[in-house]
Design a protein around this motif. Sequence first.
Motif, short mmCIF file in Angstrom:
data_model
loop_
_atom_site.label_atom_id
_atom_site.label_comp_id
_atom_site.label_asym_id
_atom_site.label_seq_id
_atom_site.Cartn_x
_atom_site.Cartn_y
_atom_site.Cartn_z
N MET A 1 -133.41 33.82 39.24
CA MET A 1 -133.09 35.19 39.58
C MET A 1 -132.79 35.95 38.29
O MET A 1 -132.04 35.48 37.44
CB MET A 1 -131.87 35.20 40.52
N ASP A 2 -133.37 37.12 38.15
CA ASP A 2 -133.18 37.97 36.98
C ASP A 2 -131.81 38.65 37.06
O ASP A 2 -131.56 39.45 37.97
CB ASP A 2 -134.30 39.01 36.93
N MET A 3 -130.92 38.34 36.13
CA MET A 3 -129.58 38.92 36.12
C MET A 3 -129.48 39.99 35.06
O MET A 3 -130.03 39.85 33.97
CB MET A 3 -128.52 37.84 35.88
N GLN A 4 -128.77 41.07 35.38
CA GLN A 4 -128.60 42.19 34.45
C GLN A 4 -127.11 42.37 34.14
O GLN A 4 -126.29 42.43 35.05
CB GLN A 4 -129.15 43.46 35.08
N PRO A 5 -126.75 42.46 32.85
CA PRO A 5 -125.34 42.66 32.51
C PRO A 5 -124.91 44.11 32.73
O PRO A 5 -125.69 45.04 32.52
CB PRO A 5 -125.29 42.31 31.03
N LEU A 6 -123.68 44.28 33.19
CA LEU A 6 -123.07 45.60 33.35
C LEU A 6 -121.72 45.61 32.66
O LEU A 6 -121.00 44.61 32.68
CB LEU A 6 -122.85 45.93 34.83
N HIS A 7 -121.37 46.73 32.08
CA HIS A 7 -120.06 46.91 31.44
C HIS A 7 -119.50 48.24 31.93
O HIS A 7 -120.20 49.26 31.92
CB HIS A 7 -120.20 46.94 29.92
N ALA A 8 -118.24 48.21 32.36
CA ALA A 8 -117.63 49.42 32.91
C ALA A 8 -116.17 49.51 32.49
O ALA A 8 -115.55 48.52 32.14
CB ALA A 8 -117.72 49.41 34.44
N GLY A 9 -115.64 50.72 32.53
CA GLY A 9 -114.24 50.97 32.23
C GLY A 9 -113.54 51.57 33.44
O GLY A 9 -114.15 52.34 34.19
N PHE A 10 -112.27 51.21 33.61
CA PHE A 10 -111.47 51.68 34.73
C PHE A 10 -110.11 52.11 34.23
O PHE A 10 -109.59 51.56 33.26
CB PHE A 10 -111.29 50.57 35.78
#
Length: 99
Positions: A1-10
Amino acid sequence: MDMQPLHAGFETQDQAEAAIRKLGALRGDRFRLSRTSVPDAIGAAGDMTDAGTEFSEEIGLTAAGFAPNAIEFTLSASVPGAAAEQARAVIEQAGGRLL
């Protein structure tokens, strides 16, 4: 499965944790939640003298020592590529911003 990294701020830990729960339902993994470093403008103990208060106001810090709308928590995760758009929407709905 092709996984994509995500980065977020809260702004809050609760927002970040809500996003993690929803991203888990999208089969996300490799979650990493961390607190961002706090500027040492008001001292290590957080005590604010009158001079410290004035300085903080001049540079735009709140009484807690953070800039308004500051990112206090960062979240990293991997999500399936097919669910990447939905994952971005989940982050925004939880109150986060993609980084």
